[in-house]
Structures are given as C-alpha cells and as structure tokens.
Design an enzyme around this catalytic site. Structure first.
Site, PDB file in Angstrom:
ATOM      1  N   ASN A 254       1.105  -1.322   0.111  1.00 57.63           N
ATOM      2  CA  ASN A 254       0.150   0.381   0.603  1.00 57.63           C
ATOM      3  C   ASN A 254       1.094   0.960  -0.112  1.00 57.63           C
ATOM      4  O   ASN A 254       1.868   0.986   1.231  1.00 57.63           O
ATOM      5  CB  ASN A 254      -0.800   0.013   1.474  1.00 57.63           C
ATOM      6  CG  ASN A 254      -1.693   1.241   1.974  1.00 57.63           C
ATOM      7  OD1 ASN A 254      -2.003   2.174   0.535  1.00 57.63           O
ATOM      8  ND2 ASN A 254      -1.880   1.411   2.729  1.00 57.63           N
TER       9      ASN A 254
ATOM     10  N   LYS B  19      -0.198   4.232  -0.658  1.00 60.29           N
ATOM     11  CA  LYS B  19      -0.254   5.466   0.404  1.00 60.29           C
ATOM     12  C   LYS B  19      -0.029   6.828  -0.345  1.00 60.29           C
ATOM     13  O   LYS B  19      -0.219   6.001  -1.713  1.00 60.29           O
ATOM     14  CB  LYS B  19       0.102   5.788   1.563  1.00 60.29           C
ATOM     15  CG  LYS B  19      -0.285   4.521   2.842  1.00 60.29           C
ATOM     16  CD  LYS B  19       0.084   4.897   3.945  1.00 60.29           C
ATOM     17  CE  LYS B  19       0.289   3.194   3.932  1.00 60.29           C
ATOM     18  NZ  LYS B  19       0.167   3.308   6.034  1.00 60.29           N
TER      19      LYS B  19
ATOM     20  N   HIS C  98      -9.626   1.019   5.665  1.00 56.03           N
ATOM     21  CA  HIS C  98      -8.066   1.164   5.759  1.00 56.03           C
ATOM     22  C   HIS C  98      -8.552   2.000   7.421  1.00 56.03           C
ATOM     23  O   HIS C  98      -9.061   3.100   7.310  1.00 56.03           O
ATOM     24  CB  HIS C  98      -6.402   1.992   4.894  1.00 56.03           C
ATOM     25  CG  HIS C  98      -5.773   2.363   5.212  1.00 56.03           C
ATOM     26  ND1 HIS C  98      -5.511   2.097   6.610  1.00 56.03           N
ATOM     27  CD2 HIS C  98      -5.137   0.966   5.596  1.00 56.03           C
ATOM     28  CE1 HIS C  98      -3.813   2.383   5.926  1.00 56.03           C
ATOM     29  NE2 HIS C  98      -3.589   1.705   6.230  1.00 56.03           N
TER      30      HIS C  98
ATOM     31  N   GLU D  11      -6.576   4.841   8.192  1.00 57.79           N
ATOM     32  CA  GLU D  11      -6.547   5.999   7.819  1.00 57.79           C
ATOM     33  C   GLU D  11      -7.835   6.091   7.216  1.00 57.79           C
ATOM     34  O   GLU D  11      -8.166   7.664   7.280  1.00 57.79           O
ATOM     35  CB  GLU D  11      -5.632   6.027   7.408  1.00 57.79           C
ATOM     36  CG  GLU D  11      -3.829   6.220   7.765  1.00 57.79           C
ATOM     37  CD  GLU D  11      -2.762   5.059   7.010  1.00 57.79           C
ATOM     38  OE1 GLU D  11      -2.974   5.238   5.782  1.00 57.79           O
ATOM     39  OE2 GLU D  11      -1.991   4.957   7.899  1.00 57.79           O
TER      40      GLU D  11
ATOM     41  N   GLU E 183      -4.956  -5.087  11.093  1.00 56.27           N
ATOM     42  CA  GLU E 183      -4.280  -4.168  11.354  1.00 56.27           C
ATOM     43  C   GLU E 183      -4.693  -3.173  12.300  1.00 56.27           C
ATOM     44  O   GLU E 183      -5.102  -2.593  12.402  1.00 56.27           O
ATOM     45  CB  GLU E 183      -3.907  -3.411   9.953  1.00 56.27           C
ATOM     46  CG  GLU E 183      -4.101  -3.449   8.835  1.00 56.27           C
ATOM     47  CD  GLU E 183      -3.603  -2.914   6.994  1.00 56.27           C
ATOM     48  OE1 GLU E 183      -2.383  -2.946   7.020  1.00 56.27           O
ATOM     49  OE2 GLU E 183      -3.993  -1.676   7.102  1.00 56.27           O
TER      50      GLU E 183
ATOM     51  N   GLY F 232       2.567   1.892  11.050  1.00 61.62           N
ATOM     52  CA  GLY F 232       3.684   3.301  10.861  1.00 61.62           C
ATOM     53  C   GLY F 232       4.464   3.204  12.086  1.00 61.62           C
ATOM     54  O   GLY F 232       5.043   4.313  12.279  1.00 61.62           O
TER      55      GLY F 232
ATOM     56  N   SER G 188       3.616  -2.220  10.091  1.00 64.23           N
ATOM     57  CA  SER G 188       5.054  -1.819  10.522  1.00 64.23           C
ATOM     58  C   SER G 188       5.729  -4.040   9.870  1.00 64.23           C
ATOM     59  O   SER G 188       6.535  -4.023  10.896  1.00 64.23           O
ATOM     60  CB  SER G 188       5.524  -2.015  12.438  1.00 64.23           C
ATOM     61  OG  SER G 188       4.994  -0.414  12.032  1.00 64.23           O
TER      62      SER G 188
HETATM   63  P1  PGA Z   1       2.850   0.110   7.408  1.00 65.93           P
HETATM   64  O1  PGA Z   1       1.699  -0.162   7.106  1.00 65.93           O
HETATM   65  O2  PGA Z   1       3.466  -0.758   6.864  1.00 65.93           O
HETATM   66  O3  PGA Z   1       3.656   1.990   7.377  1.00 65.93           O
HETATM   67  O4  PGA Z   1       2.289   0.315   9.438  1.00 65.93           O
HETATM   68  C1  PGA Z   1       0.557  -0.829   6.856  1.00 65.93           C
HETATM   69  C2  PGA Z   1      -0.834  -0.431   5.852  1.00 65.93           C
HETATM   70  O5  PGA Z   1      -1.437   1.054   6.687  1.00 65.93           O
HETATM   71  O6  PGA Z   1      -1.586  -1.268   5.343  1.00 65.93           O
END
Ligand code: PGA
Length: 250
Positions: free
Chosen positions: A10, A12, A95, A97, A167, A173, A213
């Site tokens: 992803n 983003k 997601h 976010e 997640e 992140g 992560s």
């Molecule tokens: P990350 O993000 O690997 O940077 O933690 C995962 C995601 O949001 O899909």
C-alpha cells in the site's frame, strides 16, 4: 488446506508517476519468480501508469479507496467505474486511515464493499483496534464488529472475493509490530467469526493478511503462524529493497 500467501504493498500518498513507474518496473522484474500472490496499490494518480507496467505480470493492480456511489455529484471522490476503466482489479476498503482520519464508518465501508463486489472488483477489507481498545481488552470485539458490519449482506460467493487485513491501528507506521502470537490470536478469532457468519469451509479459505510495520525482519515469523496468510505492507513497500524480501519470503 493450505491457503496461498498474499503480499500487498500500500503506497499510500507517496510517489509521483515517474517514481511509481520505477518501483513498479523493478518489482515486476524482481517478483516474477515469486510464488505468492502479489498486489501493489499506488495512488489514484499513478494507477494508469503502474497498471500498464504490471499488466500481464503476477502483480495485481489495487486502489487504496473508492467512493460509495457509482457516480454523481461527489467532488474529490473516485468511482468504481473509473477504477475499472484503469484496469484496477482490487480495492482496499476500510483502511484505518480512512476510518480514523477521514471518519469512514462501518456502514459506509459496507456500502463500498457491495459496490466493489457488484462491479467485479476484489476487496481487501481492513479491520483493527486502537491502542485504547486493546488496552481495554476490546480488540476481539472491535475486530468482530468491523468484520460483521463490513460484510453485512455479502453472499458466500461474494465472500470468496474478499481478503481480510488485520491491522492494529497502534502498529501502523509506528515501528511497533504485534507479536506473531498476538496477531495470530486475533486472526484465529476473526476466522471463527467468518465460520459463524458463513461456514467452516469459508473460514478455512479466508485469507487474512496482517498489517502494521511489517518488514523483512519480522515477515517470516508472522507468516509462519497458522492463521496469518500474508501481509499488507505500508512503509516497507515503498522501496523494492525493503518490499522484495518480504514478498519473496519462504
Ligand atoms: P505500515 O502500514 O506497514 O507502514 O505500518 C501498513 C498499512 O497501513 O497498510
């Protein structure tokens, strides 16, 4: 049964078209002998560019979000028809976010799930609890509710085109990863939810990715767990050198 591993990147809100093209070209070359299922989800603006590069390869083209309506007066939104027109095969919905920064609720996400499935797109439906919810002992309950509401009204045949991604919000992140054991506990629980909503065979077939992560150093331990069937990778998917080792694990 053995479920295939499914590794998704992803990207983003990163990368211009030329940057996205460069990464897509490298991944297409370096993953061509990979034995797992792969997807990249660039920004809307790079979908066409990346789509032309991954076409015919073993990498699927995914979008990171989609409007809940087919078309209409929805300034700033992107529709399922527009995604399909660009060759998008999969859409990531719910997601964290989108849920937390842009306040998307389960009802809206469910509407998007139906729209995507009705138009022939596959779905990666993301679920996951906040740190405060985990600390309050609510992780399972939150994931169950998001799964139930996200899938409400989805038929058994529709479900076959859905992948779940667990997640935990506190791991996205942040550099903090759920331990393989903690993640597997939730994955097993969610698989049980699918068994109750559908049946044991649907639960057995359901691919549940872990996200938060994921990096080369922890990917293999996570995916060694019985109920972890792949990864949804954010930060580490932005460079071939960090994504390829995850994608080629095992
Ligand atoms: P990350 O993000 O690997 O940077 O933690 C995962 C995601 O949001 O899909």
């Amino acid at each position: 049964m053995t479920r295939p591993y499914y590794i998704a990147g992803n990207w983003k809100m990163h990368k211009t078209r030329s940057e996205a093209a460069e990464l897509a070209k490298t991944l297409t070359a370096r993953l061509k002998d990979g034995k797992h299922k792969y997807l990249v989800a660039p920004s809307f603006t790079s979908l066409e560019t990346v789509g032309a590069i991954v076409k015919g390869s073993n990498i699927l083209l995914g979008a990171q979000n989609m409007a809940a309506e087919e078309q209409g007066a929805h300034t700033g939104e992107v529709s399922v028809l527009q995604l399909k027109d660009l060759g998008v095969q999969v859409v990531i919905l719910g997601h964290s976010e989108r849920r937390h920064t842009y306040k998307e609720d389960d009802e809206l996400i469910n509407k998007k799930v139906h729209l995507a499935l009705n138009h022939g797109l596959d779905v990666i439906l993301c679920i996951g609890e906040l740190l405060s919810e985990r600390e309050a002992g609510q992780a399972e309950k939150v994931c169950e509710t998001q799964t139930r509401k996200g899938l409400e009204g989805v038929s058994a045949s529709g479900l076959e085109r859905v992948t779940l991604a667990y997640e935990p919000v506190w791991a996205i992140g942040t550099g903090k990863t759920a331990t393989p054991e903690d993640a597997d506990t939730i994955h097993a629980y969610v698989r049980g939810v699918i068994a109750r909503l559908y049946d044991a065979s649907a639960a057995e077939k359901m691919i549940i990715q872990y996200g938060g992560s994921v990096k080369a150093e922890n990917a293999a331990q996570l995916m060694a767990k019985e109920n972890i069937d792949g990864a949804l990778v954010g930060g580490a998917s932005l460079k071939a050198d960090t994504f390829v080792p995850i994608a080629m694990f095992g």
